[in-house]
Design a protein around this motif. Structure first.
Motif, PDB file in Angstrom:
ATOM      1  N   ARG A  33       9.521 -33.565 -60.575  1.00 26.36           N
ATOM      2  CA  ARG A  33       8.435 -35.397 -60.288  1.00 26.36           C
ATOM      3  C   ARG A  33       7.622 -35.465 -59.429  1.00 26.36           C
ATOM      4  O   ARG A  33       6.139 -35.196 -59.537  1.00 26.36           O
ATOM      5  CB  ARG A  33       9.165 -36.190 -60.292  1.00 26.36           C
TER       6      ARG A  33
ATOM      7  N   THR B 179       3.399 -43.398 -62.605  1.00 24.35           N
ATOM      8  CA  THR B 179       4.264 -44.245 -63.024  1.00 24.35           C
ATOM      9  C   THR B 179       4.852 -43.763 -64.459  1.00 24.35           C
ATOM     10  O   THR B 179       4.414 -43.038 -64.575  1.00 24.35           O
ATOM     11  CB  THR B 179       3.265 -46.004 -63.595  1.00 24.35           C
ATOM     12  N   ASP B 180       6.002 -44.839 -64.496  1.00 27.48           N
ATOM     13  CA  ASP B 180       6.673 -44.315 -65.280  1.00 27.48           C
ATOM     14  C   ASP B 180       6.204 -44.434 -66.938  1.00 27.48           C
ATOM     15  O   ASP B 180       5.849 -43.561 -67.774  1.00 27.48           O
ATOM     16  CB  ASP B 180       7.920 -45.307 -65.747  1.00 27.48           C
TER      17      ASP B 180
ATOM     18  N   GLU C  88       5.487 -41.842 -69.839  1.00 23.45           N
ATOM     19  CA  GLU C  88       5.267 -41.781 -70.595  1.00 23.45           C
ATOM     20  C   GLU C  88       4.423 -41.443 -71.614  1.00 23.45           C
ATOM     21  O   GLU C  88       4.198 -41.141 -73.029  1.00 23.45           O
ATOM     22  CB  GLU C  88       6.463 -43.401 -70.921  1.00 23.45           C
TER      23      GLU C  88
ATOM     24  N   ASP D 292      13.550 -35.910 -64.272  1.00 22.67           N
ATOM     25  CA  ASP D 292      12.341 -36.215 -63.121  1.00 22.67           C
ATOM     26  C   ASP D 292      12.399 -34.177 -63.116  1.00 22.67           C
ATOM     27  O   ASP D 292      12.052 -33.778 -62.633  1.00 22.67           O
ATOM     28  CB  ASP D 292      12.920 -37.065 -62.873  1.00 22.67           C
TER      29      ASP D 292
END
Length: 250
Positions: free
Chosen positions: A113, A125-126, A130, A145
């Motif tokens: 990540r 961000t998550d 996504e 990650d």
């Protein structure tokens, strides 16, 4: 026709001992014998007590390695090789390798990540992750990650993040592209196998020449798809306008 008959027919070109074949293809003798036992290569040509190998063995082993690089299991490789005629020449087998040439500009790169954040130049961000997964630019791995990243398309993915599209829309679009993209790929592959390949093979083209043809064929095909899509969108817009204008007024 059996692989054994192929080996017999190639006796004049079989000049390598198993040790020499091992050095030539970069595989251990044990691996070569294992592959021979599974029928992935024909038996050696026997001259006395010594077995000799030739170009057809090298070509099949190169194809096995290429299939392994594409993630095929041994069982899948066996199934693939079973569909190749036993009397296929080394040139014919090399053409199979050519057709396996990756069409993506770059192979996926494994990034954690932090590395992905550095590569995109922005905090992710998550929800961003996504979305990148939904777009097919990023693929999760079993490790937390850590991702497989299509780096050639990463900048496009970041641009799409800025549009703030609903992730549901990206997923729906991805399903559409995947479904129709696979159908297009399968039909074009059949055209290549049944029309393009025989034409150049019968004309005496080398695998290297066919490789160059495929490399030139890629951008032409992609541009053709873009042009067809642009025309289809234009036609769809005109049809929508016509349907709207023909609706009875309330």
């Amino acid at each position: 026709m059996s692989l054994e008959r192929t080996a017999e027919g190639a006796s004049g070109s079989a000049t390598l001992t198993v040790d020499e074949l091992s050095a030539r293809v970069g595989m251990t003798v044990r691996t070569l014998r294992f592959y021979a036992g599974r029928g992935l290569i024909p038996p050696p040509v026997r001259r006395g007590r010594v077995g000799y190998y030739g170009p057809e063995h090298i070509a099949r082993l190169d194809l096995v390695r290429e299939l392994q690089a594409h993630g095929f299991t041994l069982s899948a490789i066996e199934g693939y090789l079973e569909r190749i005629p036993a009397d296929a020449t080394p040139q014919d087998i090399a053409l199979h390798r050519t057709l396996l040439t990756p069409w993506m500009r770059d192979l996926p790169e494994t990034l954690d990540r932090k590395a992905l954040v550095r590569r995109t130049g922005r905090d992710l961000t998550d929800d961003d992750i996504e979305m990148l997964v939904a777009l097919g630019v990023v693929e999760p791995t079993p490790d937390d990650d850590v991702f497989q990243v299509a780096t050639a398309h990463l900048s496009l993915g970041v641009e799409l993040l800025d549009l703030e599209l609903p992730v549901e829309a990206a997923l729906a679009a991805g399903r559409i592209f995947t479904e129709h993209g696979r159908a297009i790929a399968e039909e074009l592959t059949e055209v290549f196998r049944k029309t393009v390949w025989p034409h150049f093979r019968d004309g005496g083209s080398t695998p290297e020449h066919l490789q160059q043809l495929i490399e030139r064929f890629k951008p032409v095909t992609i541009q053709g798809l873009v042009l067809a899509y642009e025309r289809a969108v234009g036609e769809t817009q005109r049809d929508t306008i016509r349907r709207t204008s023909n609706r009875p007024k309330r």
